[in-house]
Write a protein that holds these residues in place. Structure first.
Motif, PDB file in Angstrom:
ATOM      1  N   PRO A  19      -4.434   0.001 -11.896  1.00 29.20           N
ATOM      2  CA  PRO A  19      -4.408   0.024 -10.428  1.00 29.20           C
ATOM      3  C   PRO A  19      -5.272  -1.065  -9.774  1.00 29.20           C
ATOM      4  O   PRO A  19      -5.007  -1.452  -8.642  1.00 29.20           O
ATOM      5  N   VAL A  20      -6.279  -1.564 -10.475  1.00 25.63           N
ATOM      6  CA  VAL A  20      -7.083  -2.656  -9.918  1.00 25.63           C
ATOM      7  C   VAL A  20      -6.230  -3.923  -9.829  1.00 25.63           C
ATOM      8  O   VAL A  20      -6.403  -4.735  -8.930  1.00 25.63           O
ATOM      9  N   TYR A  21      -5.278  -4.053 -10.737  1.00 27.51           N
ATOM     10  CA  TYR A  21      -4.362  -5.198 -10.711  1.00 27.51           C
ATOM     11  C   TYR A  21      -3.221  -4.963  -9.725  1.00 27.51           C
ATOM     12  O   TYR A  21      -2.913  -5.815  -8.906  1.00 27.51           O
ATOM     13  N   GLN A  22      -2.610  -3.806  -9.796  1.00 30.56           N
ATOM     14  CA  GLN A  22      -1.388  -3.535  -9.040  1.00 30.56           C
ATOM     15  C   GLN A  22      -1.615  -3.043  -7.619  1.00 30.56           C
ATOM     16  O   GLN A  22      -0.809  -3.295  -6.740  1.00 30.56           O
ATOM     17  N   GLY A  23      -2.649  -2.272  -7.412  1.00 31.76           N
ATOM     18  CA  GLY A  23      -2.807  -1.550  -6.156  1.00 31.76           C
ATOM     19  C   GLY A  23      -3.482  -2.362  -5.070  1.00 31.76           C
ATOM     20  O   GLY A  23      -4.027  -3.438  -5.295  1.00 31.76           O
ATOM     21  N   GLY A  24      -3.476  -1.802  -3.893  1.00 36.52           N
ATOM     22  CA  GLY A  24      -4.154  -2.390  -2.752  1.00 36.52           C
ATOM     23  C   GLY A  24      -5.496  -1.737  -2.517  1.00 36.52           C
ATOM     24  O   GLY A  24      -6.082  -1.119  -3.419  1.00 36.52           O
ATOM     25  N   ALA A  25      -5.953  -1.818  -1.275  1.00 41.29           N
ATOM     26  CA  ALA A  25      -7.286  -1.337  -0.919  1.00 41.29           C
ATOM     27  C   ALA A  25      -7.451   0.161  -1.167  1.00 41.29           C
ATOM     28  O   ALA A  25      -8.439   0.586  -1.775  1.00 41.29           O
ATOM     29  N   GLU A  26      -6.504   0.964  -0.705  1.00 45.25           N
ATOM     30  CA  GLU A  26      -6.608   2.426  -0.891  1.00 45.25           C
ATOM     31  C   GLU A  26      -6.654   2.795  -2.368  1.00 45.25           C
ATOM     32  O   GLU A  26      -7.435   3.637  -2.786  1.00 45.25           O
ATOM     33  N   SER A  27      -5.812   2.154  -3.154  1.00 51.40           N
ATOM     34  CA  SER A  27      -5.741   2.425  -4.585  1.00 51.40           C
ATOM     35  C   SER A  27      -7.056   2.069  -5.280  1.00 51.40           C
ATOM     36  O   SER A  27      -7.533   2.811  -6.141  1.00 51.40           O
ATOM     37  N   LEU A  28      -7.653   0.945  -4.893  1.00 54.50           N
ATOM     38  CA  LEU A  28      -8.915   0.536  -5.509  1.00 54.50           C
ATOM     39  C   LEU A  28     -10.028   1.522  -5.162  1.00 54.50           C
ATOM     40  O   LEU A  28     -10.793   1.934  -6.039  1.00 54.50           O
ATOM     41  N   VAL A  29     -10.112   1.924  -3.908  1.00 54.55           N
ATOM     42  CA  VAL A  29     -11.149   2.886  -3.515  1.00 54.55           C
ATOM     43  C   VAL A  29     -10.946   4.204  -4.255  1.00 54.55           C
ATOM     44  O   VAL A  29     -11.911   4.812  -4.728  1.00 54.55           O
ATOM     45  N   GLU A  30      -9.713   4.633  -4.404  1.00 48.93           N
ATOM     46  CA  GLU A  30      -9.424   5.866  -5.143  1.00 48.93           C
ATOM     47  C   GLU A  30      -9.860   5.729  -6.608  1.00 48.93           C
ATOM     48  O   GLU A  30     -10.430   6.668  -7.186  1.00 48.93           O
TER      49      GLU A  30
END
Length: 174
Positions: free
Chosen positions: A86-97
């Motif tokens: 998710p650090v590669y694929q996701g955006g801001a919300e995903s990274l915080v999660e």
């Protein structure tokens, strides 16, 4: 006073300079020699500043893994390293999660990731709070091997936008 009530550090780092990706999947791009050197210099800076992560959360991309290796070679250390897609694929919300779920009892967490997510998360978490000088430096761009140093008080599970202060924004001097 428990660790949850103590100030914590969140270090958000963009990977080092990568080679151009012509004909190669983005996930497989490697660091350029300059990127390796940036990582080593950043590792030395982290060591000199006493910023020792308990946990590194690293993107699964080749260039971020190589960046962490270079940072370690420069002298930084961490007790645990986790590689998270998710650090590669996701955006801001995903990274915080991901930080909420993985940080646990860590007092210092380093995330090695990508732009524009690193810049977005830094801006959203700090919401203008902290050092004016650091915010000015960040406004000039989240350059390769840049490191945002954020201060947070609370349980990682409660991390939300607007709950951190941007203390420093380090740009590697080559």
């Amino acid at each position: 006073m428990g660790i949850a009530a103590q100030d914590k550090s969140l270090l958000l780092m963009r990977h080092g300079k990568a080679e151009e990706g012509a004909g190669k999947p983005d996930h497989d791009r490697v660091l350029a020699k300059r990127g390796v050197r940036q990582g080593e210099l950043t590792g030395a800076w982290l060591r000199e500043q006493g910023l020792v992560p308990d946990l590194v959360i690293c993107s699964t991309a080749v260039r971020t893994r190589q960046t962490w290796d270079a940072v370690r070679h420069g002298g930084a250390r961490a007790e645990y390293v986790e590689f998270r897609r998710p650090v590669y694929q996701g955006g801001a919300e995903s990274l915080v999660e991901t930080i909420r779920e993985d940080a646990g009892e860590s007092s210092t967490v380093l995330v090695v990731g990508h732009n524009p997510t690193m810049a977005q998360v830094t801006t959203l978490l700090s919401d203008g709070d902290g050092s004016a000088q650091a915010h000015e430096a960040l406004a000039n761009g989240f350059v390769t091997s840049g490191v945002a140093v954020l201060r947070y008080s609370g349980d990682w599970a409660d991390l939300e936008f607007g709950t951190c202060k941007l203390e420093r924004f380090h740009v590697c001097e080559e």
